[in-house]
Design a protein around this motif. Sequence first.
Motif, PDB file in Angstrom:
ATOM      1  N   THR A   5     -12.959  -4.697 -37.734  1.00 12.84           N
ATOM      2  CA  THR A   5     -12.968  -3.745 -36.610  1.00 12.84           C
ATOM      3  C   THR A   5     -12.266  -2.443 -36.972  1.00 12.84           C
ATOM      4  O   THR A   5     -12.607  -1.386 -36.433  1.00 12.84           O
ATOM      5  N   ALA A   6     -11.291  -2.504 -37.884  1.00 11.36           N
ATOM      6  CA  ALA A   6     -10.661  -1.270 -38.363  1.00 11.36           C
ATOM      7  C   ALA A   6     -11.691  -0.416 -39.101  1.00 11.36           C
ATOM      8  O   ALA A   6     -11.713   0.816 -38.973  1.00 11.36           O
ATOM      9  N   LEU A   7     -12.558  -1.053 -39.869  1.00 11.90           N
ATOM     10  CA  LEU A   7     -13.626  -0.323 -40.566  1.00 11.90           C
ATOM     11  C   LEU A   7     -14.618   0.291 -39.582  1.00 11.90           C
ATOM     12  O   LEU A   7     -15.087   1.423 -39.780  1.00 11.90           O
ATOM     13  N   ILE A   8     -14.943  -0.447 -38.525  1.00 10.03           N
ATOM     14  CA  ILE A   8     -15.873   0.081 -37.521  1.00 10.03           C
ATOM     15  C   ILE A   8     -15.313   1.341 -36.882  1.00 10.03           C
ATOM     16  O   ILE A   8     -16.050   2.286 -36.571  1.00 10.03           O
ATOM     17  N   ARG A   9     -13.991   1.396 -36.713  1.00  9.43           N
ATOM     18  CA  ARG A   9     -13.369   2.598 -36.138  1.00  9.43           C
ATOM     19  C   ARG A   9     -13.576   3.821 -37.030  1.00  9.43           C
ATOM     20  O   ARG A   9     -13.643   4.953 -36.542  1.00  9.43           O
ATOM     21  N   ILE A  10     -13.685   3.581 -38.355  1.00 13.44           N
ATOM     22  CA  ILE A  10     -13.921   4.687 -39.285  1.00 13.44           C
ATOM     23  C   ILE A  10     -15.411   5.002 -39.378  1.00 13.44           C
ATOM     24  O   ILE A  10     -15.809   6.159 -39.504  1.00 13.44           O
ATOM     25  N   ILE A  11     -16.244   3.975 -39.309  1.00 18.76           N
ATOM     26  CA  ILE A  11     -17.687   4.140 -39.490  1.00 18.76           C
ATOM     27  C   ILE A  11     -18.315   4.918 -38.335  1.00 18.76           C
ATOM     28  O   ILE A  11     -19.176   5.782 -38.540  1.00 18.76           O
ATOM     29  N   TYR A  12     -17.882   4.620 -37.090  1.00 20.95           N
ATOM     30  CA  TYR A  12     -18.487   5.240 -35.905  1.00 20.95           C
ATOM     31  C   TYR A  12     -17.678   6.440 -35.433  1.00 20.95           C
ATOM     32  O   TYR A  12     -16.448   6.416 -35.465  1.00 20.95           O
ATOM     33  N   PRO A  13     -18.350   7.496 -34.967  1.00 19.35           N
ATOM     34  CA  PRO A  13     -17.629   8.587 -34.309  1.00 19.35           C
ATOM     35  C   PRO A  13     -16.909   8.052 -33.067  1.00 19.35           C
ATOM     36  O   PRO A  13     -17.368   7.081 -32.453  1.00 19.35           O
ATOM     37  N   GLN A  14     -15.813   8.676 -32.704  1.00 22.11           N
ATOM     38  CA  GLN A  14     -15.022   8.199 -31.570  1.00 22.11           C
ATOM     39  C   GLN A  14     -15.869   8.068 -30.301  1.00 22.11           C
ATOM     40  O   GLN A  14     -15.734   7.101 -29.554  1.00 22.11           O
ATOM     41  N   ARG A  15     -16.783   9.014 -30.072  1.00 19.91           N
ATOM     42  CA  ARG A  15     -17.572   8.992 -28.836  1.00 19.91           C
ATOM     43  C   ARG A  15     -18.555   7.818 -28.799  1.00 19.91           C
ATOM     44  O   ARG A  15     -19.037   7.447 -27.726  1.00 19.91           O
ATOM     45  N   HIS A  16     -18.885   7.246 -29.968  1.00 21.24           N
ATOM     46  CA  HIS A  16     -19.820   6.119 -30.024  1.00 21.24           C
ATOM     47  C   HIS A  16     -19.144   4.824 -30.488  1.00 21.24           C
ATOM     48  O   HIS A  16     -19.836   3.863 -30.848  1.00 21.24           O
ATOM     49  N   LEU A  17     -17.808   4.792 -30.474  1.00 16.27           N
ATOM     50  CA  LEU A  17     -17.091   3.614 -30.954  1.00 16.27           C
ATOM     51  C   LEU A  17     -17.464   2.364 -30.156  1.00 16.27           C
ATOM     52  O   LEU A  17     -17.565   1.275 -30.707  1.00 16.27           O
ATOM     53  N   GLY A  18     -17.685   2.537 -28.847  1.00 19.40           N
ATOM     54  CA  GLY A  18     -18.058   1.394 -28.010  1.00 19.40           C
ATOM     55  C   GLY A  18     -19.329   0.722 -28.486  1.00 19.40           C
ATOM     56  O   GLY A  18     -19.455  -0.510 -28.416  1.00 19.40           O
ATOM     57  N   ARG A  19     -20.278   1.507 -28.998  1.00 20.31           N
ATOM     58  CA  ARG A  19     -21.527   0.923 -29.495  1.00 20.31           C
ATOM     59  C   ARG A  19     -21.278   0.069 -30.741  1.00 20.31           C
ATOM     60  O   ARG A  19     -21.866  -1.003 -30.901  1.00 20.31           O
ATOM     61  N   GLY A  20     -20.406   0.560 -31.616  1.00 22.56           N
ATOM     62  CA  GLY A  20     -20.051  -0.223 -32.797  1.00 22.56           C
ATOM     63  C   GLY A  20     -19.354  -1.511 -32.423  1.00 22.56           C
ATOM     64  O   GLY A  20     -19.628  -2.576 -32.998  1.00 22.56           O
ATOM     65  N   MET A  21     -18.444  -1.434 -31.453  1.00 22.11           N
ATOM     66  CA  MET A  21     -17.748  -2.634 -30.993  1.00 22.11           C
ATOM     67  C   MET A  21     -18.721  -3.598 -30.318  1.00 22.11           C
ATOM     68  O   MET A  21     -18.561  -4.818 -30.398  1.00 22.11           O
ATOM     69  N   GLY A  22     -19.733  -3.051 -29.645  1.00 25.19           N
ATOM     70  CA  GLY A  22     -20.739  -3.894 -29.004  1.00 25.19           C
ATOM     71  C   GLY A  22     -21.497  -4.715 -30.034  1.00 25.19           C
ATOM     72  O   GLY A  22     -21.727  -5.912 -29.852  1.00 25.19           O
TER      73      GLY A  22
END
Length: 458
Positions: free
Chosen positions: A127-144
């Motif tokens: 999940t730390a990597l997902i925070r870097i991979i996705y822009p902040q405005r789309h972080l929820g989509r990565g977490m989804g």
Amino acid sequence: MSQTSQMDGLPVPKRYGAIVAIALGITVAVLDGAIANVALPTIARELQASPAQSIWIVNAYQLAIIVSLLSLSFLGDILGYRRIYQWGLVIFSCTSLLCALSSSLEMLTFARVLQGFGGAALMSVNTALIRIIYPQRHLGRGMGINSLIVAVSTAAGPTVAAAVLSVASWQWLFFINVPVGIAALWLALRFLPDNPQKAQGQRFDLASAVMNALTFGLLISALSGAAQGQRWEIIAAEVVALLVVGVLFIRRQLTMPFPLLPVDLLRIPIFSLSICTSVCSFCAQMLAMVSLPFYLQSVLGRDEVATGLLLTPWPLATMVTAPIAGRLIERYHAGLLGGIGLAMFAAGLFALALLPAAPGDLDIIWRMMLCGAGFGLFQSPNNHTIISSAPRNRSGGASGMLGTARLLGQTSGAALVALMFNLFDTHGTHASLIMAGCFSSAAAIVSAMRMTQPRAGK
């Protein structure tokens, strides 16, 4: 790639490659926590081990993960999440091959411990990597997407295992990880980004790592022992040791500028409330998913295939709602989404507990779907909140706590199922579902409490 672009996520072509690398690794790591359960009788027979001894094939993997998860996430903050993840894939793939080639219970158990360390490396920083991979405005989509992968892999473990065992030997449960791991490693080497900023001044504290392993190891051992009716003298000794080591561990963490157990993050109200809801929700999920197969087969007389099919609506409903929830977090507070999702989850669990004496398939299916939909609606926003409420240079610690909360909830849930079956015998599933509904209801209340806090990442 510049630090600025990394801070705002990867461009779309590379983002897809990076998320597939994470998806493949996390899928096999989570699946291997449950996939061996179905094959235990066969493995025990072929390796000439007793059923009680064969349980260590499962326990060794889970225990290795939970005692090393926080230490590896801490190393991710220092060395880089990409490096920890890549080494995790190497270790997991090599030890999966060792598991498949094992010729004795001792060799397989040892291989499962090593495999657990590889799995922990993957789970500690994903999940730390997902925070870097996705822009902040789309972080929820990565977490989804991540929540979807974890939830479906957890729930689908027995079904996948049954499918593999229907066409191949138990060794293929582990062989299949090798090509998947190699593909994930190739993608990880090509697409995963490095930390935009590594933690400055952090040092790995070996004493803290040992205390962390002892604390969580003793906790899981005491829980499992109590559930399985172990002698009270042994359980009491474990609890005393747990209290002594645990107190010393926490006191040490409180004096450190960069603690391995992120007590500094737990001081953030929305972070600690989200961790609490995660533990309760996964405990409720495991109470249901472990106990329901016994009810479907022993009470209703369904076979293994029918049981797998009747459990499938749960992960299917999660597959639909988790990505939707990942988008909704961009507009609505996680406390609201989580409260609604957990209330739906609790309603589904209580509805399962109140099934008629001779239910039809549709009676079971809609209740399963309600549970899965509620769980998916809660999990994505909750994970988003845990990660985004932590400072960027502590994303590894937040990711490690997220994984630890999930595993602690799952392990506690599995232990409570054993306790319910020991206490209530023929009504063990009913008692487990009632308890699961209570855990989910409590989590819904705690989730709603988060609405008094500002939205994470804002």
